[in-house]
Design a protein around this motif. Sequence first.
Motif, PDB file in Angstrom:
ATOM      1  N   GLY A 133     -20.616 -29.691   0.830  1.00 44.59           N
ATOM      2  CA  GLY A 133     -20.135 -30.756   1.706  1.00 44.59           C
ATOM      3  C   GLY A 133     -20.859 -32.074   1.524  1.00 44.59           C
ATOM      4  O   GLY A 133     -20.488 -33.073   2.137  1.00 44.59           O
ATOM      5  N   ILE A 134     -21.849 -32.104   0.658  1.00 44.60           N
ATOM      6  CA  ILE A 134     -22.542 -33.360   0.373  1.00 44.60           C
ATOM      7  C   ILE A 134     -21.685 -34.291  -0.478  1.00 44.60           C
ATOM      8  O   ILE A 134     -21.889 -35.506  -0.480  1.00 44.60           O
ATOM      9  CB  ILE A 134     -23.904 -33.096  -0.332  1.00 44.60           C
ATOM     10  CG1 ILE A 134     -24.757 -34.365  -0.299  1.00 44.60           C
ATOM     11  CG2 ILE A 134     -23.712 -32.565  -1.731  1.00 44.60           C
ATOM     12  CD1 ILE A 134     -26.164 -34.186  -0.790  1.00 44.60           C
ATOM     13  N   THR A 135     -20.700 -33.768  -1.182  1.00 47.87           N
ATOM     14  CA  THR A 135     -19.924 -34.536  -2.151  1.00 47.87           C
ATOM     15  C   THR A 135     -19.362 -35.851  -1.595  1.00 47.87           C
ATOM     16  O   THR A 135     -19.601 -36.899  -2.182  1.00 47.87           O
ATOM     17  CB  THR A 135     -18.793 -33.669  -2.740  1.00 47.87           C
ATOM     18  OG1 THR A 135     -19.375 -32.493  -3.283  1.00 47.87           O
ATOM     19  CG2 THR A 135     -18.040 -34.399  -3.820  1.00 47.87           C
ATOM     20  N   PRO A 136     -18.593 -35.845  -0.499  1.00 47.04           N
ATOM     21  CA  PRO A 136     -18.067 -37.143  -0.036  1.00 47.04           C
ATOM     22  C   PRO A 136     -19.157 -38.081   0.444  1.00 47.04           C
ATOM     23  O   PRO A 136     -19.031 -39.303   0.331  1.00 47.04           O
ATOM     24  CB  PRO A 136     -17.123 -36.761   1.101  1.00 47.04           C
ATOM     25  CG  PRO A 136     -17.567 -35.425   1.551  1.00 47.04           C
ATOM     26  CD  PRO A 136     -18.122 -34.743   0.332  1.00 47.04           C
ATOM     27  N   PHE A 137     -20.255 -37.538   0.943  1.00 47.12           N
ATOM     28  CA  PHE A 137     -21.329 -38.391   1.432  1.00 47.12           C
ATOM     29  C   PHE A 137     -22.059 -39.078   0.289  1.00 47.12           C
ATOM     30  O   PHE A 137     -22.567 -40.191   0.442  1.00 47.12           O
ATOM     31  CB  PHE A 137     -22.287 -37.591   2.312  1.00 47.12           C
ATOM     32  CG  PHE A 137     -21.613 -37.098   3.554  1.00 47.12           C
ATOM     33  CD1 PHE A 137     -21.278 -37.975   4.568  1.00 47.12           C
ATOM     34  CD2 PHE A 137     -21.284 -35.761   3.702  1.00 47.12           C
ATOM     35  CE1 PHE A 137     -20.639 -37.537   5.717  1.00 47.12           C
ATOM     36  CE2 PHE A 137     -20.649 -35.309   4.844  1.00 47.12           C
ATOM     37  CZ  PHE A 137     -20.325 -36.203   5.861  1.00 47.12           C
ATOM     38  N   LEU A 138     -22.119 -38.443  -0.876  1.00 46.64           N
ATOM     39  CA  LEU A 138     -22.708 -39.105  -2.033  1.00 46.64           C
ATOM     40  C   LEU A 138     -21.887 -40.325  -2.423  1.00 46.64           C
ATOM     41  O   LEU A 138     -22.436 -41.354  -2.815  1.00 46.64           O
ATOM     42  CB  LEU A 138     -22.836 -38.137  -3.203  1.00 46.64           C
ATOM     43  CG  LEU A 138     -23.858 -37.016  -3.017  1.00 46.64           C
ATOM     44  CD1 LEU A 138     -23.814 -36.055  -4.192  1.00 46.64           C
ATOM     45  CD2 LEU A 138     -25.253 -37.560  -2.810  1.00 46.64           C
ATOM     46  N   SER A 139     -20.561 -40.212  -2.289  1.00 48.27           N
ATOM     47  CA  SER A 139     -19.706 -41.375  -2.554  1.00 48.27           C
ATOM     48  C   SER A 139     -19.988 -42.492  -1.565  1.00 48.27           C
ATOM     49  O   SER A 139     -20.009 -43.664  -1.926  1.00 48.27           O
ATOM     50  CB  SER A 139     -18.229 -40.982  -2.470  1.00 48.27           C
ATOM     51  OG  SER A 139     -17.893 -40.101  -3.502  1.00 48.27           O
ATOM     52  N   ILE A 140     -20.194 -42.131  -0.314  1.00 52.66           N
ATOM     53  CA  ILE A 140     -20.509 -43.135   0.708  1.00 52.66           C
ATOM     54  C   ILE A 140     -21.834 -43.819   0.395  1.00 52.66           C
ATOM     55  O   ILE A 140     -21.949 -45.043   0.427  1.00 52.66           O
ATOM     56  CB  ILE A 140     -20.552 -42.484   2.115  1.00 52.66           C
ATOM     57  CG1 ILE A 140     -19.143 -42.089   2.550  1.00 52.66           C
ATOM     58  CG2 ILE A 140     -21.187 -43.418   3.133  1.00 52.66           C
ATOM     59  CD1 ILE A 140     -19.099 -41.268   3.817  1.00 52.66           C
ATOM     60  N   ILE A 141     -22.849 -43.037   0.066  1.00 52.04           N
ATOM     61  CA  ILE A 141     -24.181 -43.583  -0.188  1.00 52.04           C
ATOM     62  C   ILE A 141     -24.168 -44.535  -1.381  1.00 52.04           C
ATOM     63  O   ILE A 141     -24.788 -45.599  -1.354  1.00 52.04           O
ATOM     64  CB  ILE A 141     -25.206 -42.447  -0.388  1.00 52.04           C
ATOM     65  CG1 ILE A 141     -25.381 -41.671   0.929  1.00 52.04           C
ATOM     66  CG2 ILE A 141     -26.536 -42.994  -0.875  1.00 52.04           C
ATOM     67  CD1 ILE A 141     -26.155 -40.374   0.789  1.00 52.04           C
ATOM     68  N   THR A 142     -23.445 -44.183  -2.426  1.00 55.78           N
ATOM     69  CA  THR A 142     -23.423 -45.040  -3.622  1.00 55.78           C
ATOM     70  C   THR A 142     -22.679 -46.349  -3.394  1.00 55.78           C
ATOM     71  O   THR A 142     -22.881 -47.299  -4.135  1.00 55.78           O
ATOM     72  CB  THR A 142     -22.788 -44.311  -4.822  1.00 55.78           C
ATOM     73  OG1 THR A 142     -21.453 -43.932  -4.489  1.00 55.78           O
ATOM     74  CG2 THR A 142     -23.606 -43.105  -5.218  1.00 55.78           C
ATOM     75  N   LYS A 143     -21.844 -46.421  -2.374  1.00 57.68           N
ATOM     76  CA  LYS A 143     -21.060 -47.633  -2.122  1.00 57.68           C
ATOM     77  C   LYS A 143     -21.660 -48.520  -1.031  1.00 57.68           C
ATOM     78  O   LYS A 143     -21.029 -49.448  -0.565  1.00 57.68           O
ATOM     79  CB  LYS A 143     -19.634 -47.252  -1.755  1.00 57.68           C
ATOM     80  CG  LYS A 143     -18.943 -46.537  -2.908  1.00 57.68           C
ATOM     81  CD  LYS A 143     -17.489 -46.522  -2.771  1.00 57.68           C
ATOM     82  CE  LYS A 143     -16.747 -45.848  -3.880  1.00 57.68           C
ATOM     83  NZ  LYS A 143     -17.397 -45.492  -5.077  1.00 57.68           N
ATOM     84  N   GLN A 144     -22.894 -48.258  -0.632  1.00 58.70           N
ATOM     85  CA  GLN A 144     -23.535 -49.022   0.437  1.00 58.70           C
ATOM     86  C   GLN A 144     -24.194 -50.280  -0.100  1.00 58.70           C
ATOM     87  O   GLN A 144     -24.738 -50.287  -1.204  1.00 58.70           O
ATOM     88  CB  GLN A 144     -24.592 -48.164   1.138  1.00 58.70           C
ATOM     89  CG  GLN A 144     -24.017 -47.026   1.914  1.00 58.70           C
ATOM     90  CD  GLN A 144     -22.994 -47.490   2.929  1.00 58.70           C
ATOM     91  OE1 GLN A 144     -23.297 -48.216   3.845  1.00 58.70           O
ATOM     92  NE2 GLN A 144     -21.761 -47.070   2.743  1.00 58.70           N
ATOM     93  N   PRO A 145     -24.173 -51.348   0.705  1.00 56.15           N
ATOM     94  CA  PRO A 145     -24.923 -52.543   0.305  1.00 56.15           C
ATOM     95  C   PRO A 145     -26.428 -52.252   0.325  1.00 56.15           C
ATOM     96  O   PRO A 145     -26.876 -51.336   1.021  1.00 56.15           O
ATOM     97  CB  PRO A 145     -24.544 -53.587   1.362  1.00 56.15           C
ATOM     98  CG  PRO A 145     -23.813 -52.873   2.435  1.00 56.15           C
ATOM     99  CD  PRO A 145     -23.430 -51.518   1.931  1.00 56.15           C
ATOM    100  N   PRO A 146     -27.216 -53.011  -0.410  1.00 55.12           N
ATOM    101  CA  PRO A 146     -28.657 -52.736  -0.521  1.00 55.12           C
ATOM    102  C   PRO A 146     -29.408 -52.759   0.811  1.00 55.12           C
ATOM    103  O   PRO A 146     -30.424 -52.105   0.950  1.00 55.12           O
ATOM    104  CB  PRO A 146     -29.173 -53.843  -1.439  1.00 55.12           C
ATOM    105  CG  PRO A 146     -27.987 -54.427  -2.089  1.00 55.12           C
ATOM    106  CD  PRO A 146     -26.806 -54.132  -1.240  1.00 55.12           C
ATOM    107  N   ASN A 147     -28.931 -53.495   1.801  1.00 57.96           N
ATOM    108  CA  ASN A 147     -29.654 -53.581   3.069  1.00 57.96           C
ATOM    109  C   ASN A 147     -29.356 -52.422   4.019  1.00 57.96           C
ATOM    110  O   ASN A 147     -29.875 -52.377   5.121  1.00 57.96           O
ATOM    111  CB  ASN A 147     -29.353 -54.913   3.760  1.00 57.96           C
ATOM    112  CG  ASN A 147     -27.882 -55.065   4.106  1.00 57.96           C
ATOM    113  OD1 ASN A 147     -27.045 -54.313   3.625  1.00 57.96           O
ATOM    114  ND2 ASN A 147     -27.575 -56.054   4.921  1.00 57.96           N
TER     115      ASN A 147
END
Length: 175
Positions: A133-147
């Motif tokens: 279940g980490i899979t979609p969250f990895l997509s979220i994390i990679t698309k976050q702004p640096p701040n």
Amino acid sequence: LIYLVSRYNEIVYSQQLEVTQWHITDSIIRIYFNNTAYMAQQLDYGVAVVAYINHPQTSRLEWHPFTVSTSDSNNKSYISIKGSGKRTRTFIQNILATNSISTQLITLGHIVPSCFRFYKFYSNKIIFCSGIGITPFLSIITKQPPNSQILLVWSVNNMNMIHEFSDTLRSLSGT
């Protein structure tokens, strides 16, 4: 009767997708395919959707929900499957049985709109997930702004799962 109507609708309104590539590790396979127009529209709202997928070589009538995540490429998506049950192990074996990617097709049934739309509204996030279940969250994390500030709480039952995602986790350690 409801089951038959549901299966009929899945078959009639489904779309064939060609598997463009796959990546396999010890117990997880990631299957990439091109987005349909509707899936691309749903993925614009969030980074993941749940789609009912059928693999005709595994079963013509059985549809299984998988989380479809966005890929780095704008027109591609992927599903990650852990061979944890009889059906998913058979699905993985059937995908790997054919040496040619071009002959692999999956059928996309209905798409459940994203429950991951929240991520755009907050800069600080606490994410809870377990196992694959980490899979979609990895997509979220990679698309976050640096701040953005993210706390990931990930529950696994053995170290193998951590090893499966070790490269991805290492690349995110600075984010």
